[in-house]
Design a protein around this motif. Structure first.
Motif, PDB file in Angstrom:
ATOM      1  N   SER A  16       0.816  -1.222   0.000  1.00 56.77           N
ATOM      2  CA  SER A  16       0.000   0.000   0.000  1.00 56.77           C
ATOM      3  C   SER A  16       0.843   1.262   0.000  1.00 56.77           C
ATOM      4  CB  SER A  16      -0.906   0.020   1.225  1.00 56.77           C
ATOM      5  OG  SER A  16      -1.758  -1.092   1.227  1.00 56.77           O
ATOM      6  N   ALA A  17       2.131   1.141  -0.223  1.00 58.40           N
ATOM      7  CA  ALA A  17       3.016   2.316  -0.187  1.00 58.40           C
ATOM      8  C   ALA A  17       2.623   3.306  -1.275  1.00 58.40           C
ATOM      9  CB  ALA A  17       4.462   1.882  -0.371  1.00 58.40           C
ATOM     10  N   LYS A  18       2.651   4.577  -0.917  1.00 58.57           N
ATOM     11  CA  LYS A  18       2.361   5.659  -1.865  1.00 58.57           C
ATOM     12  C   LYS A  18       3.446   6.710  -1.755  1.00 58.57           C
ATOM     13  CE  LYS A  18      -2.605   5.084  -2.157  1.00 58.57           C
ATOM     14  NZ  LYS A  18      -3.901   5.717  -2.032  1.00 58.57           N
ATOM     15  N   ALA A  19       3.413   7.686  -2.644  1.00 58.54           N
ATOM     16  CA  ALA A  19       4.458   8.705  -2.693  1.00 58.54           C
ATOM     17  C   ALA A  19       4.404   9.611  -1.468  1.00 58.54           C
ATOM     18  CB  ALA A  19       4.307   9.533  -3.956  1.00 58.54           C
ATOM     19  N   CYS A  20       5.578   9.930  -0.977  1.00 54.76           N
ATOM     20  CA  CYS A  20       5.713  10.863   0.139  1.00 54.76           C
ATOM     21  C   CYS A  20       5.294  12.247  -0.351  1.00 54.76           C
ATOM     22  CB  CYS A  20       7.165  10.872   0.609  1.00 54.76           C
ATOM     23  SG  CYS A  20       7.559  12.177   1.765  1.00 54.76           S
ATOM     24  N   GLU A  21       4.585  12.998   0.488  1.00 53.61           N
ATOM     25  CA  GLU A  21       4.133  14.338   0.107  1.00 53.61           C
ATOM     26  C   GLU A  21       5.282  15.316  -0.079  1.00 53.61           C
ATOM     27  OE1 GLU A  21       0.973  15.903  -0.261  1.00 53.61           O
ATOM     28  OE2 GLU A  21       0.182  13.878  -0.403  1.00 53.61           O
ATOM     29  N   VAL A  22       6.427  15.042   0.543  1.00 57.03           N
ATOM     30  CA  VAL A  22       7.546  15.970   0.493  1.00 57.03           C
ATOM     31  C   VAL A  22       8.500  15.627  -0.634  1.00 57.03           C
ATOM     32  CG1 VAL A  22       9.464  16.945   1.807  1.00 57.03           C
ATOM     33  CG2 VAL A  22       7.336  16.356   2.970  1.00 57.03           C
ATOM     34  N   CYS A  23       8.940  14.360  -0.707  1.00 61.45           N
ATOM     35  CA  CYS A  23       9.983  13.994  -1.668  1.00 61.45           C
ATOM     36  C   CYS A  23       9.505  13.043  -2.763  1.00 61.45           C
ATOM     37  CB  CYS A  23      11.178  13.378  -0.936  1.00 61.45           C
ATOM     38  SG  CYS A  23      10.792  11.818  -0.120  1.00 61.45           S
ATOM     39  N   TYR A  24       8.271  12.574  -2.706  1.00 56.63           N
ATOM     40  CA  TYR A  24       7.657  11.718  -3.720  1.00 56.63           C
ATOM     41  C   TYR A  24       8.274  10.324  -3.825  1.00 56.63           C
ATOM     42  CZ  TYR A  24       5.686  16.182  -4.961  1.00 56.63           C
ATOM     43  OH  TYR A  24       5.062  17.401  -4.896  1.00 56.63           O
ATOM     44  N   GLU A  35      -9.301  12.240  14.193  1.00 57.37           N
ATOM     45  CA  GLU A  35     -10.679  11.993  13.737  1.00 57.37           C
ATOM     46  C   GLU A  35     -10.714  11.395  12.338  1.00 57.37           C
ATOM     47  OE1 GLU A  35      -9.852  15.444  14.367  1.00 57.37           O
ATOM     48  OE2 GLU A  35     -10.098  15.076  16.493  1.00 57.37           O
ATOM     49  N   ASN A  36      -9.548  11.048  11.782  1.00 63.23           N
ATOM     50  CA  ASN A  36      -9.424  10.472  10.444  1.00 63.23           C
ATOM     51  C   ASN A  36      -9.971  11.392   9.358  1.00 63.23           C
ATOM     52  OD1 ASN A  36      -8.357   8.241  11.719  1.00 63.23           O
ATOM     53  ND2 ASN A  36     -10.260   7.098  11.665  1.00 63.23           N
ATOM     54  N   LYS A  37      -9.893  12.710   9.571  1.00 61.18           N
ATOM     55  CA  LYS A  37     -10.377  13.653   8.573  1.00 61.18           C
ATOM     56  C   LYS A  37      -9.355  13.858   7.463  1.00 61.18           C
ATOM     57  CE  LYS A  37     -13.513  16.357  11.401  1.00 61.18           C
ATOM     58  NZ  LYS A  37     -13.851  17.681  11.892  1.00 61.18           N
ATOM     59  N   ASP A  38      -8.082  13.761   7.792  1.00 64.46           N
ATOM     60  CA  ASP A  38      -7.037  14.028   6.813  1.00 64.46           C
ATOM     61  C   ASP A  38      -5.865  13.093   7.067  1.00 64.46           C
ATOM     62  OD1 ASP A  38      -5.754  15.220   4.678  1.00 64.46           O
ATOM     63  OD2 ASP A  38      -5.002  16.905   5.853  1.00 64.46           O
ATOM     64  N   PHE A  39      -5.184  12.717   5.996  1.00 56.58           N
ATOM     65  CA  PHE A  39      -3.990  11.897   6.130  1.00 56.58           C
ATOM     66  C   PHE A  39      -3.070  12.171   4.953  1.00 56.58           C
ATOM     67  CE2 PHE A  39      -6.669   9.487   3.336  1.00 56.58           C
ATOM     68  CZ  PHE A  39      -5.804   8.886   2.448  1.00 56.58           C
ATOM     69  N   PHE A  40      -1.798  11.854   5.124  1.00 58.12           N
ATOM     70  CA  PHE A  40      -0.852  11.928   4.020  1.00 58.12           C
ATOM     71  C   PHE A  40       0.346  11.044   4.313  1.00 58.12           C
ATOM     72  CE2 PHE A  40       0.316  15.269   6.924  1.00 58.12           C
ATOM     73  CZ  PHE A  40       1.694  15.301   6.919  1.00 58.12           C
ATOM     74  N   TYR A  41       0.961  10.576   3.226  1.00 53.89           N
ATOM     75  CA  TYR A  41       2.128   9.704   3.334  1.00 53.89           C
ATOM     76  C   TYR A  41       3.372  10.563   3.492  1.00 53.89           C
ATOM     77  CZ  TYR A  41      -0.658   5.696   1.955  1.00 53.89           C
ATOM     78  OH  TYR A  41      -1.588   4.695   1.924  1.00 53.89           O
ATOM     79  N   VAL A  42       4.294  10.079   4.320  1.00 52.03           N
ATOM     80  CA  VAL A  42       5.518  10.818   4.583  1.00 52.03           C
ATOM     81  C   VAL A  42       6.623   9.813   4.906  1.00 52.03           C
ATOM     82  CG1 VAL A  42       5.018  11.138   7.027  1.00 52.03           C
ATOM     83  CG2 VAL A  42       6.489  12.740   5.880  1.00 52.03           C
ATOM     84  N   CYS A  43       7.842  10.128   4.526  1.00 54.21           N
ATOM     85  CA  CYS A  43       8.986   9.262   4.810  1.00 54.21           C
ATOM     86  C   CYS A  43       9.340   9.329   6.301  1.00 54.21           C
ATOM     87  CB  CYS A  43      10.205   9.695   4.004  1.00 54.21           C
ATOM     88  SG  CYS A  43      10.023   9.450   2.238  1.00 54.21           S
TER      89      CYS A  43
END
Length: 177
Positions: A16-24, A35-43
């Motif tokens: 399920s790995a996706k691109a990091c928001e900072v370095c992709y 509250e599970n309203k927002d999420f993002f992938y990060v290294c």
């Protein structure tokens, strides 16, 4: 609409790995709001960067954990001491009889081998690495970027709904000029 600046760190499966928001780069670490309203992938390396986020440490939990470790160590040392005292008393009481001395030596060898095996078991268990923090607060600029992105997504959704609604567009005039 505003989401709090509290982010929980979670791991996802490698598939399920996706691109990091900072370095992709592909990442399995996710920061998510409570509250599970927002999420993002990060290294994981970005989580250690103080310019990106800072950990929120629960000092009470850390203190309780340290106290528990100290208590466990105290109990272990106390048991070892009591066992040594017990062996010492046995030696003193059985010194008179030579036949019991032979039995003592055999018992001591067995008893000594048992603590050694316990020590070996303790040595085999690897020392626990310090836990990484699981709750973070983003720095102001990154937090503002998340809020802006969330607002833009909401506005785009509203605009799409308006465009689908036929009453949104003006109607052709029916009166004569």
């Amino acid at each position: 609409m505003s989401i709090p600046n509290i982010w929980n760190h979670r791991k996802v499966a490698d598939t399920s790995a996706k691109a990091c928001e900072v370095c992709y780069k592909p990442s399995t670490s996710v920061l998510i709001t409570p509250e599970n309203k927002d999420f993002f992938y990060v290294c994981p390396s970005h989580l250690k960067d103080r310019g990106f986020c800072s950990p929120i440490i629960d000092h009470e939990a850390v203190a309780a954990k340290k106290k528990k470790e100290v208590d466990d160590e105290f109990e272990r040392v106390k048991k070892e001491y009591e066992e040594k005292q017990r062996k010492k008393k046995e030696k003193e009481s059985k010194k008179d009889d030579e036949s019991e001395k032979a039995k003592e030596k055999d018992a001591e060898k067995k008893d000594e081998s048992k603590p050694n095996s316990k020590d070996k078991e303790e040595e085999k268990t690897p020392p626990k690495p310090e836990e990484e923090p699981r709750v973070f607060a983003l720095q102001r600029t990154f937090y503002q970027q998340r809020l802006d992105r969330k607002r833009q997504a909401e506005m785009a959704k509203r605009n799409q709904e308006r465009l689908r609604n036929p009453n949104f567009f003006p109607s052709v005039p029916k009166d004569l000029p």
